[in-house]
Write a protein that holds these residues in place. Structure first.
Motif, PDB file in Angstrom:
ATOM      1  N   ALA A  11       0.838  -1.196   0.000  1.00  0.00           N
ATOM      2  CA  ALA A  11       0.000   0.000   0.000  1.00  0.00           C
ATOM      3  C   ALA A  11       0.875   1.248   0.000  1.00  0.00           C
ATOM      4  CB  ALA A  11      -0.895  -0.007   1.233  1.00  0.00           C
ATOM      5  N   PRO A  12       0.445   2.313  -0.719  1.00  0.00           N
ATOM      6  CA  PRO A  12       1.214   3.559  -0.685  1.00  0.00           C
ATOM      7  C   PRO A  12       1.257   4.116   0.739  1.00  0.00           C
ATOM      8  CG  PRO A  12      -0.520   3.650  -2.357  1.00  0.00           C
ATOM      9  CD  PRO A  12      -0.755   2.422  -1.551  1.00  0.00           C
ATOM     10  N   ALA A  13       2.351   4.810   1.062  1.00  0.00           N
ATOM     11  CA  ALA A  13       2.457   5.417   2.387  1.00  0.00           C
ATOM     12  C   ALA A  13       1.455   6.566   2.498  1.00  0.00           C
ATOM     13  CB  ALA A  13       3.873   5.924   2.608  1.00  0.00           C
ATOM     14  N   ARG A  14       1.099   6.924   3.756  1.00  0.00           N
ATOM     15  CA  ARG A  14       0.099   7.984   3.965  1.00  0.00           C
ATOM     16  C   ARG A  14       0.809   9.269   4.358  1.00  0.00           C
ATOM     17  NH1 ARG A  14      -4.131   6.230   8.196  1.00  0.00           N
ATOM     18  NH2 ARG A  14      -2.600   7.009   9.673  1.00  0.00           N
ATOM     19  N   PRO A  15       0.646  10.345   3.576  1.00  0.00           N
ATOM     20  CA  PRO A  15       1.396  11.571   3.874  1.00  0.00           C
ATOM     21  C   PRO A  15       0.983  12.178   5.213  1.00  0.00           C
ATOM     22  CG  PRO A  15      -0.146  11.915   2.051  1.00  0.00           C
ATOM     23  CD  PRO A  15      -0.192  10.472   2.374  1.00  0.00           C
ATOM     24  N   ILE A  16       1.966  12.695   5.967  1.00  0.00           N
ATOM     25  CA  ILE A  16       1.655  13.341   7.245  1.00  0.00           C
ATOM     26  C   ILE A  16       2.087  14.801   7.224  1.00  0.00           C
ATOM     27  CG2 ILE A  16       1.681  11.237   8.631  1.00  0.00           C
ATOM     28  CD1 ILE A  16       4.540  12.066   9.509  1.00  0.00           C
ATOM     29  N   VAL A  17       2.417  15.297   6.032  1.00  0.00           N
ATOM     30  CA  VAL A  17       2.731  16.719   5.903  1.00  0.00           C
ATOM     31  C   VAL A  17       1.724  17.349   4.943  1.00  0.00           C
ATOM     32  CG1 VAL A  17       5.202  16.570   6.390  1.00  0.00           C
ATOM     33  CG2 VAL A  17       4.384  16.217   4.053  1.00  0.00           C
ATOM     34  N   ALA A  18       1.577  18.659   5.025  1.00  0.00           N
ATOM     35  CA  ALA A  18       0.653  19.355   4.139  1.00  0.00           C
ATOM     36  C   ALA A  18       1.432  20.367   3.319  1.00  0.00           C
ATOM     37  CB  ALA A  18      -0.428  20.054   4.951  1.00  0.00           C
ATOM     38  N   LYS A  19       0.814  20.863   2.291  1.00  0.00           N
ATOM     39  CA  LYS A  19       1.434  21.871   1.438  1.00  0.00           C
ATOM     40  C   LYS A  19       1.802  23.090   2.291  1.00  0.00           C
ATOM     41  CE  LYS A  19       0.623  24.646  -2.646  1.00  0.00           C
ATOM     42  NZ  LYS A  19      -0.295  25.098  -3.661  1.00  0.00           N
ATOM     43  N   GLY A  20       3.026  23.568   2.132  1.00  0.00           N
ATOM     44  CA  GLY A  20       3.470  24.736   2.882  1.00  0.00           C
ATOM     45  C   GLY A  20       4.276  24.393   4.127  1.00  0.00           C
ATOM     46  N   ASP A  21       4.203  23.139   4.599  1.00  0.00           N
ATOM     47  CA  ASP A  21       4.989  22.727   5.768  1.00  0.00           C
ATOM     48  C   ASP A  21       6.471  22.785   5.430  1.00  0.00           C
ATOM     49  OD1 ASP A  21       2.605  22.224   6.885  1.00  0.00           O
ATOM     50  OD2 ASP A  21       2.879  20.069   7.183  1.00  0.00           O
ATOM     51  N   SER A  22       7.283  23.147   6.430  1.00  0.00           N
ATOM     52  CA  SER A  22       8.710  23.037   6.170  1.00  0.00           C
ATOM     53  C   SER A  22       9.216  21.733   6.795  1.00  0.00           C
ATOM     54  CB  SER A  22       9.464  24.253   6.716  1.00  0.00           C
ATOM     55  OG  SER A  22       9.337  24.293   8.107  1.00  0.00           O
ATOM     56  N   VAL A  23      10.077  21.058   6.060  1.00  0.00           N
ATOM     57  CA  VAL A  23      10.571  19.749   6.502  1.00  0.00           C
ATOM     58  C   VAL A  23      12.094  19.769   6.551  1.00  0.00           C
ATOM     59  CG1 VAL A  23       8.590  18.438   5.658  1.00  0.00           C
ATOM     60  CG2 VAL A  23      10.484  18.902   4.114  1.00  0.00           C
ATOM     61  N   ARG A  24      12.646  18.928   7.450  1.00  0.00           N
ATOM     62  CA  ARG A  24      14.086  18.763   7.517  1.00  0.00           C
ATOM     63  C   ARG A  24      14.476  17.519   6.731  1.00  0.00           C
ATOM     64  NH1 ARG A  24      14.911  16.704  11.708  1.00  0.00           N
ATOM     65  NH2 ARG A  24      12.811  16.752  12.551  1.00  0.00           N
ATOM     66  N   ARG A  25      15.725  17.471   6.268  1.00  0.00           N
ATOM     67  CA  ARG A  25      16.229  16.292   5.568  1.00  0.00           C
ATOM     68  C   ARG A  25      16.194  15.109   6.535  1.00  0.00           C
ATOM     69  NH1 ARG A  25      21.721  14.473   4.835  1.00  0.00           N
ATOM     70  NH2 ARG A  25      21.863  13.108   3.029  1.00  0.00           N
ATOM     71  N   GLY A  26      15.572  14.025   6.105  1.00  0.00           N
ATOM     72  CA  GLY A  26      15.489  12.840   6.944  1.00  0.00           C
ATOM     73  C   GLY A  26      14.235  12.763   7.781  1.00  0.00           C
ATOM     74  N   GLN A  27      13.425  13.818   7.740  1.00  0.00           N
ATOM     75  CA  GLN A  27      12.185  13.813   8.520  1.00  0.00           C
ATOM     76  C   GLN A  27      11.146  12.897   7.871  1.00  0.00           C
ATOM     77  OE1 GLN A  27      10.553  17.793   9.174  1.00  0.00           O
ATOM     78  NE2 GLN A  27       8.502  16.912   9.336  1.00  0.00           N
ATOM     79  N   LEU A  28      10.359  12.223   8.716  1.00  0.00           N
ATOM     80  CA  LEU A  28       9.288  11.368   8.200  1.00  0.00           C
ATOM     81  C   LEU A  28       8.222  12.248   7.547  1.00  0.00           C
ATOM     82  CD1 LEU A  28       8.189   8.348   8.285  1.00  0.00           C
ATOM     83  CD2 LEU A  28       6.846   9.104  10.240  1.00  0.00           C
ATOM     84  N   ILE A  29       7.909  11.954   6.275  1.00  0.00           N
ATOM     85  CA  ILE A  29       6.871  12.761   5.617  1.00  0.00           C
ATOM     86  C   ILE A  29       5.654  11.924   5.239  1.00  0.00           C
ATOM     87  CG2 ILE A  29       8.317  14.645   4.769  1.00  0.00           C
ATOM     88  CD1 ILE A  29       8.524  13.195   2.102  1.00  0.00           C
TER      89      ILE A  29
END
Lengths: 438, 282
Positions: free
Chosen positions: A42-60
């Protein structure tokens, strides 16, 4: 010394492994396109939204399902979109698009360079089996040989298993990414193998390498001496030795029954790159956001290289010049099992082993089957490809099923060996897909 | 002379004994089959297409005779006249079944739709679909290799060389469903017909966002919902950027056809006030 190999069939295509040695870092992309499904399941379920800032290696994107794999941000930046983006086959699949700005990009590159410079001196912690499994699942590791089966599931086998085989065959022509990895990080791969042994409570592991990669075999053998239960076995080069069933046969002589999985005969098979990713995840808490890819084929010799590329890097950012020939094919993976990509906008994923550029690869006109039996000799599964092709062509699905079409591993040995250049695998795959549906 | 006589007598005796044995064996092991099965089977087309849901024409005949009526079972291939004759044999009445005709849910002809990719493999839709998106960039549309044409046993399908799309001959289509099972992209659909065999359907299956779909194919459904608003009977729903007309609610008035900005809705009959070219009217 004559080394062992698998018993049935097999072919000897020209190896064409001409990439330069060493692994080079490909710059991190400014715009990373990360598919939610880079694995079987099954495809993974996104836990970030448009506009969120993420760090390298962060679970998205998390994997709350029985069979799935987590996805992490390969670069720091802002989530630009959650949209359907182009995949190599031309279809659109849900992706998370991350754009990096100048500051985050430079910081990421510095951090990345520090990590890879320090990797040799990094220690391997002593952790228990549950921690290993948990960290592997958390890092989103999947089988990196191309099958992309979530590794955490394989590390928790239901059957009784007593042998771990690490696949370092890399039997596909042109590809050298596993070879490069084995030469560069033999100690870490062995440590990763020991972690897998601990997680599955197996006390014997065999790292299988074909005899056309003597440097890699020597490097691993030197480090395996001090690792209890780990041995390096050199196999006689033959395609498709990297096929799971063929490898198990070549290493242990055990035959996996039709329709069964390797653990039915007490074996688990993992790729060397997966072993390395396991070590990275357990020892350095590094999720699977980078992998080694091979760029090879009919491009200038100095461009045939192995790169450490971030997942989500568009192919267009890999430095290679396409030949002007109109019949050029850009193949994702090797020429035997790889598929043509229709676009260079598609991203590198966890299962991308490389890109092979072939000129003059247009299909030749086909001729009638002359019943020579070359395909039967070549089939590593002991099938009768000429018969299956006929059934597939004439839509005799029931006959194809009775002739064990489901056992076909789609290695392409039949099509490669056919003197009449018949598209055997195309029709066999058609029959196989139809039989699976019904 | 004597030799001939003896031979005739001995062979005649063996023949008589054999006849007696066979007579009693045949009586003992006689299989009683309803003669109506043969009668029904002889009326059926004999193509064994499986459109009725049984393994072949004889299996259908056996089942029909076993049930004694034609309730819930139907041979889609046979004409209403044939079904009436079968009903006469069975001694029941036939309920007039809704006639279905296959329609193609794609209108991306090769003239209209850009073909950015080259394909040099086997000309089979299933093979092409397994290899990737196909010659056009549309991941949902017709691949135009004619797998459906190959499996049609009634000659109802043909490939239009100009458009590259299969064309259904409504007079020959028997709604057996062979093409529906064959299409790797599930583009053929059996649609019930309305008054005068009228059909209105959305000739697109693209679930791409409107902007993307339009770039790939000028005659794609872009999910604009104009048809949904134009329909007075609530027969049209738009989901996943794709419009779908529910046949049971559709009165085949054709209001949606002239409303569609991309010409993605086709009708089997001429529509008044339609600005699109006659190619859209099959």
């Amino acid at each position: 010394m004559i080394h062992s190999t698998f018993s049935k069939g097999g072919i000897h295509p020209a190896a064409c492994k001409t990439t330069l040695s060493g692994i080079e870092a490909l710059p991190l992309p400014r715009r990373a396109v990360v598919p939610l499904q880079q694995h079987i399941g099954a495809p993974a379920r996104p836990i970030v939204a448009k506009g969120d800032s993420v760090r390298r290696g962060q679970l998205i994107a998390e994997a709350p399902y029985a069979m799935s794999a987590a996805v992490h941000a390969p670069v720091s930046g802002t989530v630009a979109a959650l949209e359907d983006a182009l995949m190599p086959d031309g279809r659109r699949r849900p992706c998370i698009v991350i754009t990096a700005d100048e500051a985050t990009h430079d910081a990421d590159e510095t951090e990345r360079m520090r990590y890879w410079l320090a990797i040799d001196s990094m220690a391997t912690p002593d952790v228990d089996a549950d921690t290993i499994k948990r960290r592997v699942a958390r890092a989103g590791i999947v089988g990196m040989g191309g099958a992309t089966f979530p590794s955490a599931i394989k590390l928790a086998p239901r059957d009784k298993v007593d042998l771990l085989i690490i696949n370092g065959c890399e039997c596909e022509p042109f590809l050298t990414c596993d070879d490069a990895l084995m030469r560069a990080y033999p100690a870490k791969i062995i440590a990763g193998v020991q972690m897998m042994m601990k997680a599955t409570a197996i006390d014997r592991a065999v790292i299988a390498i074909e005899d056309n990669k003597p440097e890699a075999a020597a490097a691993l053998a030197a480090h395996a001496v001090s690792a209890a239960g780990v041995e390096v076995k050199i196999l006689r080069t033959k395609y498709p030795q990297g096929g799971e069933r063929q490898l198990i046969d070549a290493v242990s002589g055990r035959k996996v029954p039709s329709g069964a999985i390797p653990s039915a005969v007490g074996v688990i098979v993992h790729n060397v790159a997966t072993a390395f990713a396991v070590w990275q995840a357990v020892s350095t808490d590094m999720p699977l956001i980078e992998r080694v890819i091979s760029i090879s084929g009919d491009i200038p010799a100095d461009q045939r290289r192995n790169y450490r590329a971030a997942i989500g890097t568009p192919f267009a950012e890999i430095p290679f010049t396409l030949p002007p020939d109109a019949d050029t094919k850009i193949i994702l993976g090797g020429p035997m099992m790889g598929k043509c990509t229709v676009t260079l906008d598609a991203p590198v994923t966890k299962g991308t082993s490389g890109i092979t550029v072939l000129t003059d690869a247009r299909r030749q006109p086909l001729m009638p089957c002359i019943r020579c039996g070359a395909c039967v000799d070549a089939c590593p599964m002991g099938l009768e490809p000429y018969l299956l092709e006929t059934y597939g062509r004439l839509r005799r699905w029931d006959d194809a099923r009775a002739a064990d079409v489901a056992d076909c591993i789609e290695c392409g040995s039949c099509s490669w060996s056919c003197p009449s250049r018949r598209p055997l695998l195309d029709y066999i795959r058609r029959a196989k897909n139809r039989c699976r549906q019904r | 002379m004597q030799v001939v006589l003896y031979s005739i007598l001995i062979l005649g005796a063996i023949g008589c004994i054999g006849a007696v044995v066979l007579f009693f064996t045949a009586r003992r092991f006689e299989v009683k089959e309803d003669p109506r099965i043969d009668q029904v089977a002889s009326l059926l087309a004999g193509a064994n297409c499986g459109g009725c849901g049984f393994s072949g024409c004889r299996a259908f005949a056996t089942e029909a005779v076993r049930r004694g009526n034609l309730k819930d079972i139907n041979c889609p291939v046979s004409s209403a006249d044939t079904m009436a004759r079968i009903a006469l044999i069975l001694g029941c009445t036939v309920e007039v079944a809704q006639r279905n005709i296959a329609v193609l849910r794609c209108n991306g002809s090769c003239q209209a739709r850009p073909q950015p990719y080259a394909y040099d493999g086997v000309r089979s839709c299933a093979v092409m679909d397994a290899a990737g998106v196909g010659e056009s960039a549309c991941a949902f549309g017709c691949l135009g290799c004619g797998d459906c044409v190959e499996v049609c046993r009634f000659g109802a399908l043909s490939l239009d060389t100009a458009t590259g799309l299969p064309v259904v001959d409504p007079d020959r289509c028997t709604a057996c469903g062979a093409c529906i099972a064959e299409c790797p992209r599930h583009l053929l659909e059996l649609r019930p017909t309305g008054r005068n065999d009228r059909r209105v359907w959305v000739a697109c299956a693209s679930r791409d966002r409107g902007a993307v779909a339009r770039r790939i194919c000028p005659s794609a459904c872009i999910g604009c919902r104009k048809c949904e608003k134009a329909c007075r009977f609530g027969a049209i729903d738009v989901a996943d950027n794709l419009s779908y007309i529910t046949a049971a609610d559709c009165r085949a008035c054709g209001a949606c056809v002239s409303e569609c900005p991309t010409g993605a809705i086709l009708a089997s009959f001429p529509i008044r006030n339609q600005s699109n070219d006659p190619q859209h009217i099959q």
